[in-house]
Scaffold this active site. Sequence first.
Site, PDB file in Angstrom:
ATOM      1  N   ARG A 386       0.694  -1.015  -0.040  1.00  0.00           N
ATOM      2  CA  ARG A 386      -0.166   0.007   0.266  1.00  0.00           C
ATOM      3  C   ARG A 386       0.644   1.175   0.225  1.00  0.00           C
ATOM      4  O   ARG A 386       0.603   2.073  -0.412  1.00  0.00           O
ATOM      5  CB  ARG A 386      -0.791  -0.279   0.944  1.00  0.00           C
ATOM      6  CG  ARG A 386      -1.837   1.227   1.311  1.00  0.00           C
ATOM      7  CD  ARG A 386      -2.724   1.715   0.705  1.00  0.00           C
ATOM      8  NE  ARG A 386      -3.545   0.624   0.619  1.00  0.00           N
ATOM      9  CZ  ARG A 386      -5.054   0.670  -0.968  1.00  0.00           C
ATOM     10  NH1 ARG A 386      -4.911   1.943  -1.485  1.00  0.00           N
ATOM     11  NH2 ARG A 386      -5.944   0.371  -0.188  1.00  0.00           N
ATOM     12  N   CYS A 387       2.407   0.937   0.782  1.00  0.00           N
ATOM     13  CA  CYS A 387       2.995   2.511   0.361  1.00  0.00           C
ATOM     14  C   CYS A 387       3.322   2.194  -0.665  1.00  0.00           C
ATOM     15  O   CYS A 387       3.199   4.406  -1.544  1.00  0.00           O
ATOM     16  CB  CYS A 387       3.952   2.327   1.956  1.00  0.00           C
ATOM     17  SG  CYS A 387       4.810   3.310   2.139  1.00  0.00           S
TER      18      CYS A 387
END
Length: 461
Positions: A386-387
Amino acid sequence: MITFTPADEMHRLAKRAMDNGTVASRQEAEALLRGYRIALSIGPDEAIDRHHQAALLTAVELGRRVFLGGVTVEGDLDVPLNVPVSPGPTLRHAVAAAGGTPGAATAGIPHISIGGLVKQKSDGFSIRAVFDGWRGGIVPGHAEGPDRGEIGPMALAPMLAAALAINEAFLHLSGDNPFAGKRTAGLNLWNLSRSTDWMSCDASTPELSYLPSRLWLIGLGHLGQAYLWGLGLLPYSADAKVELLLQDVDVITPSTESTSILSNRTMLGEQKTRVTAKWAERRGFATAITERLFDETCLRHHNEPSIALCGLDNAVGRRALDLVGFDFVVEAGLGRGHQDFRSLLIHTLPGEMSANTLWKDEDEGSQTAVDAAAYRKMLDEGSLDRCGVTLLAGKAVGAPFVGAVAATLVLAEVLRLLHGGALHRLVDMNLVDLAYVRAVPQLRDFSAFNPGFITAEGRRS
């Protein structure tokens, strides 16, 4: 060995197709650009002219970063090179070094003529990059170009024409404008008023006689490198004493090449200051570098350049532009998203509003497209966490032709300052349609300011 994140590796124009949902993956986005190719041509008379050489090499440098399928260049290229921005004894060497492929154009692909005579009307995309005086733009291949004046081309006009031609070809191939290639579009860098027809001669336009001798460039990526390319085209004599202070903290990454005209993959991991200083010194400029973030603590010393050209993409640096001691600043900002990446804003400072007020409400990298299908696919497949996806989605969409047009406008503000022309506190435009340029006059009086200048080579006595 330096490692780069996917965000550092992403082609900034391929990212457009991910963000707008045209493609479902990064691989498809890059394949889309590899399917784009164009042809350039230059006639025998134009091939030996320095201004047409400048337009051709600008078009090659910009085009090969956009049309990854290749840029073919047709014409007699075995002539001496007369512009100092590229290596090699001949125009052919310079074209090859810039990434073009000399040879006959393939039928059916978009075609851009560098100046030359009016062509026969074609059903396909065929335009001419044309310029005269301080005016540059594009016309359909079968249409007449701008009226001819007495002073000859100003050195930035070929760069402007070439950048607009590459923009027009991309508008056509991407399907973003059904009128691309069928219209005229251009600018008069001396007079940006909407009431002025760029195709008509402007009797108020002066010959280019004076050039800046000392400049501070802040940010050496997309915009900063375009500023340097434009400076390299200006008619400085071989012994001109030009001082440039170059400021940046970043290194060249794989994505840098997709927007920045002086960068290529052989420079990965090098500081942008060192890369651009080497290029500027080959051009004959004297350089100094500073590798620190630009903010309100970067106070200008009295013996440092008093004119700054800013190409930062962060509000923190921009808010400090009128706090550190510059007498004149020209700043450019570009759109970041897939819908507005062709938009640009130019500011001059100091002005009626402080820099802090101008950029008070600006958020850093607020436009993201993390919900687009291509990014959801990365998350679903686990190719990025996600990052990583958020970081990639937050990167700006960018196209080198937008920065090149912006650079001609930024440098033109400095040149008009030296020639007693009108200045603008704001220039607002979008390359989709130049008919809606907004140029707001700068009310501050800079007539008492002596910025330092050099006489242009070849000016008439």
